[in-house]
Design a protein around this motif. Structure first.
Motif, PDB file in Angstrom:
ATOM      1  N   ARG A   1       2.452 -14.238 -23.688  1.00 17.71           N
ATOM      2  CA  ARG A   1       1.309 -13.874 -22.845  1.00 17.71           C
ATOM      3  C   ARG A   1       1.654 -12.715 -21.917  1.00 17.71           C
ATOM      4  O   ARG A   1       2.701 -12.720 -21.267  1.00 17.71           O
ATOM      5  CB  ARG A   1       0.847 -15.068 -22.009  1.00 17.71           C
ATOM      6  CG  ARG A   1      -0.281 -14.724 -21.043  1.00 17.71           C
ATOM      7  CD  ARG A   1      -0.562 -15.862 -20.081  1.00 17.71           C
ATOM      8  NE  ARG A   1      -1.320 -15.389 -18.930  1.00 17.71           N
ATOM      9  CZ  ARG A   1      -1.332 -15.964 -17.739  1.00 17.71           C
ATOM     10  NH1 ARG A   1      -0.630 -17.053 -17.529  1.00 17.71           N
ATOM     11  NH2 ARG A   1      -2.034 -15.455 -16.750  1.00 17.71           N
ATOM     12  N   THR A   2       0.775 -11.727 -21.890  1.00 17.76           N
ATOM     13  CA  THR A   2       0.854 -10.647 -20.916  1.00 17.76           C
ATOM     14  C   THR A   2      -0.486 -10.521 -20.206  1.00 17.76           C
ATOM     15  O   THR A   2      -1.527 -10.426 -20.860  1.00 17.76           O
ATOM     16  CB  THR A   2       1.203  -9.303 -21.578  1.00 17.76           C
ATOM     17  OG1 THR A   2       2.498  -9.404 -22.166  1.00 17.76           O
ATOM     18  CG2 THR A   2       1.215  -8.173 -20.561  1.00 17.76           C
TER      19      THR A   2
ATOM     20  N   GLU B   1      -2.631  -8.018 -18.545  1.00 15.43           N
ATOM     21  CA  GLU B   1      -2.586  -6.557 -18.612  1.00 15.43           C
ATOM     22  C   GLU B   1      -2.969  -5.900 -17.287  1.00 15.43           C
ATOM     23  O   GLU B   1      -2.319  -4.973 -16.841  1.00 15.43           O
ATOM     24  CB  GLU B   1      -3.499  -6.064 -19.733  1.00 15.43           C
ATOM     25  CG  GLU B   1      -2.996  -6.435 -21.124  1.00 15.43           C
ATOM     26  CD  GLU B   1      -3.866  -5.857 -22.221  1.00 15.43           C
ATOM     27  OE1 GLU B   1      -5.008  -5.415 -21.899  1.00 15.43           O
ATOM     28  OE2 GLU B   1      -3.432  -5.836 -23.378  1.00 15.43           O
TER      29      GLU B   1
ATOM     30  N   GLY C   1      -4.919 -12.440 -19.584  1.00 17.23           N
ATOM     31  CA  GLY C   1      -4.344 -12.961 -20.808  1.00 17.23           C
ATOM     32  C   GLY C   1      -4.864 -14.332 -21.175  1.00 17.23           C
ATOM     33  O   GLY C   1      -4.561 -14.842 -22.255  1.00 17.23           O
TER      34      GLY C   1
ATOM     35  N   PRO D   1       0.644  -4.920 -15.239  1.00 22.91           N
ATOM     36  CA  PRO D   1       0.953  -5.985 -16.196  1.00 22.91           C
ATOM     37  C   PRO D   1       2.124  -6.845 -15.750  1.00 22.91           C
ATOM     38  O   PRO D   1       3.028  -6.401 -15.052  1.00 22.91           O
ATOM     39  CB  PRO D   1       1.301  -5.210 -17.484  1.00 22.91           C
ATOM     40  CG  PRO D   1       1.759  -3.868 -17.004  1.00 22.91           C
ATOM     41  CD  PRO D   1       0.937  -3.581 -15.779  1.00 22.91           C
ATOM     42  N   ILE D   2       2.068  -8.097 -16.185  1.00 21.32           N
ATOM     43  CA  ILE D   2       3.160  -9.041 -15.925  1.00 21.32           C
ATOM     44  C   ILE D   2       3.230  -9.990 -17.119  1.00 21.32           C
ATOM     45  O   ILE D   2       2.198 -10.411 -17.643  1.00 21.32           O
ATOM     46  CB  ILE D   2       2.945  -9.815 -14.598  1.00 21.32           C
ATOM     47  CG1 ILE D   2       4.157 -10.668 -14.246  1.00 21.32           C
ATOM     48  CG2 ILE D   2       1.679 -10.616 -14.624  1.00 21.32           C
ATOM     49  CD1 ILE D   2       5.348  -9.909 -13.784  1.00 21.32           C
ATOM     50  N   ASN D   3       4.439 -10.276 -17.570  1.00 22.54           N
ATOM     51  CA  ASN D   3       4.632 -11.171 -18.707  1.00 22.54           C
ATOM     52  C   ASN D   3       4.789 -12.608 -18.249  1.00 22.54           C
ATOM     53  O   ASN D   3       5.369 -12.886 -17.193  1.00 22.54           O
ATOM     54  CB  ASN D   3       5.887 -10.773 -19.496  1.00 22.54           C
ATOM     55  CG  ASN D   3       5.702  -9.497 -20.271  1.00 22.54           C
ATOM     56  OD1 ASN D   3       4.583  -9.030 -20.479  1.00 22.54           O
ATOM     57  ND2 ASN D   3       6.805  -8.902 -20.705  1.00 22.54           N
TER      58      ASN D   3
ATOM     59  N   GLN E   1       8.936 -12.820 -14.103  1.00 21.47           N
ATOM     60  CA  GLN E   1       9.638 -12.614 -15.368  1.00 21.47           C
ATOM     61  C   GLN E   1      10.041 -11.156 -15.606  1.00 21.47           C
ATOM     62  O   GLN E   1      11.188 -10.881 -15.937  1.00 21.47           O
ATOM     63  CB  GLN E   1       8.755 -13.114 -16.516  1.00 21.47           C
ATOM     64  CG  GLN E   1       9.391 -13.045 -17.883  1.00 21.47           C
ATOM     65  CD  GLN E   1       8.551 -13.765 -18.924  1.00 21.47           C
ATOM     66  OE1 GLN E   1       8.022 -14.842 -18.663  1.00 21.47           O
ATOM     67  NE2 GLN E   1       8.416 -13.174 -20.086  1.00 21.47           N
ATOM     68  N   ASN E   2       9.100 -10.236 -15.476  1.00 20.69           N
ATOM     69  CA  ASN E   2       9.439  -8.816 -15.616  1.00 20.69           C
ATOM     70  C   ASN E   2       9.054  -8.055 -14.359  1.00 20.69           C
ATOM     71  O   ASN E   2       8.663  -6.894 -14.395  1.00 20.69           O
ATOM     72  CB  ASN E   2       8.782  -8.187 -16.854  1.00 20.69           C
ATOM     73  CG  ASN E   2       7.267  -8.205 -16.805  1.00 20.69           C
ATOM     74  OD1 ASN E   2       6.678  -9.100 -16.209  1.00 20.69           O
ATOM     75  ND2 ASN E   2       6.624  -7.226 -17.437  1.00 20.69           N
TER      76      ASN E   2
END
Length: 284
Positions: free
Chosen positions: A131-132, A134, A97, A124-126, A189-190
């Motif tokens: 911003r991600t 991918e 990202g 993926p991570i936010n 975060q996610n």
């Protein structure tokens, strides 16, 4: 191996990884966080003495900003070779990202000597609001193939159990050599929420044969790494993931966090792996 009960956890030596710097917070979060190559190497020498056998490395430029510049990674590696005895070097390929795919893997392939380990983020991570990272299957196949050809072992970074099939895919494509080296990550975060049940379920589904380590961010670092020690896993600590020693008290150094981990492991009767023993365990 995944968790198999408390009866035999103490028979396996503990690999302690230290992530000294990271690519996000810097001295504005903790003035003791090392940013420059010689500063990182000096801090790392104390970490190695305290029991760390692997270092996970990000590079910063002269202003302390995150960089993928190969020359900066090389300078950092040269100082590590000067100050440290035998610690295993692990370069990040993170930065999705922000950085193009080729820039992320370039330090792994173009420094001399190459690192023994390098990360592959399996999904993926936010980050923040926009911003991600991918981390597509295509990218990770490419990274695994190029690392295999370069003699660098991937560290599989898994942010949640939904990324385990991506690890299995790389195995089925004959892109990974056993034993697999996996990091289960908590508190992003996610990503996977921290907690002992989540840790057990996560590692019980990892493909075998595997050696795994746990990391958790912020206040979750100490309880989750301690749980991993009791389960026969390995751990990652350091100021990339957590700039505090305890609530309201900034860490004095990365070595302080490593020393605490080694002390807890000693109380739990887990002997600490030397760098040579870590190499043997990971078949490097």
């Amino acid at each position: 191996m995944p968790y198999s009960g408390y009866s035999d956890y103490f028979e396996k030596k503990l690999i302690i990884s230290v992530a000294t710097t990271g690519g996000h917070q810097g001295k504005e979060a903790n003035p003791n966080l090392p940013e420059q190559p010689e500063e990182i190497a000096q801090d790392l020498a104390a970490c190695e003495e305290a029991g760390a056998s692997i270092v996970h490395l990000h590079a910063r430029d002269e202003e302390g900003e995150n960089t993928k510049d190969v020359a900066r990674f090389q300078e950092m590696r040269d100082y590590i070779d000067e100050y440290c005895d035998d610690i295993l070097v692990n370069f990040t390929t993170g930065g999705g990202g922000i950085y193009p795919r080729e820039e992320r893997i370039a330090p792994v392939l173009e420094t001399d000597p190459r690192p023994e380990l390098a990360t592959i983020d399996l999904g993926p991570i936010n980050f923040g609001q926009t911003r991600t990272a991918e981390n597509t299957r295509e990218q990770n196949e490419e990274y695994a193939e190029r690392m295999r050809d370069a003699g660098v072992k991937p560290e599989l970074e898994l942010f949640n159990p939904g990324q385990i099939p991506e690890a299995q895919h790389l195995i089925e494509e004959d892109l990974l050599d056993a034993p697999y080296w996996a990091t289960v990550i908590f508190g992003m975060q996610n990503g996977m929420p921290p907690g002992p049940r989540n840790l057990i379920n996560f590692v019980d589904n990892l493909p075998e044969p595997v050696e795994w380590q746990a990391l958790a961010v912020g206040k979750h670092q100490l309880p989750m790494t301690t749980a991993a020690i009791t389960m026969g896993g390995h751990v990652r600590v350091g100021m990339e993931d957590n700039v505090y020693y305890r609530k309201g008290e900034l860490a004095e150094s990365n070595a302080q966090l490593v020393r605490r981990t080694a002390r807890i492991a000693d109380e739990l009767e887990r002997p600490i792996a030397s760098p040579a023993e870590a190499r043997e365990m990971l078949d490097l």
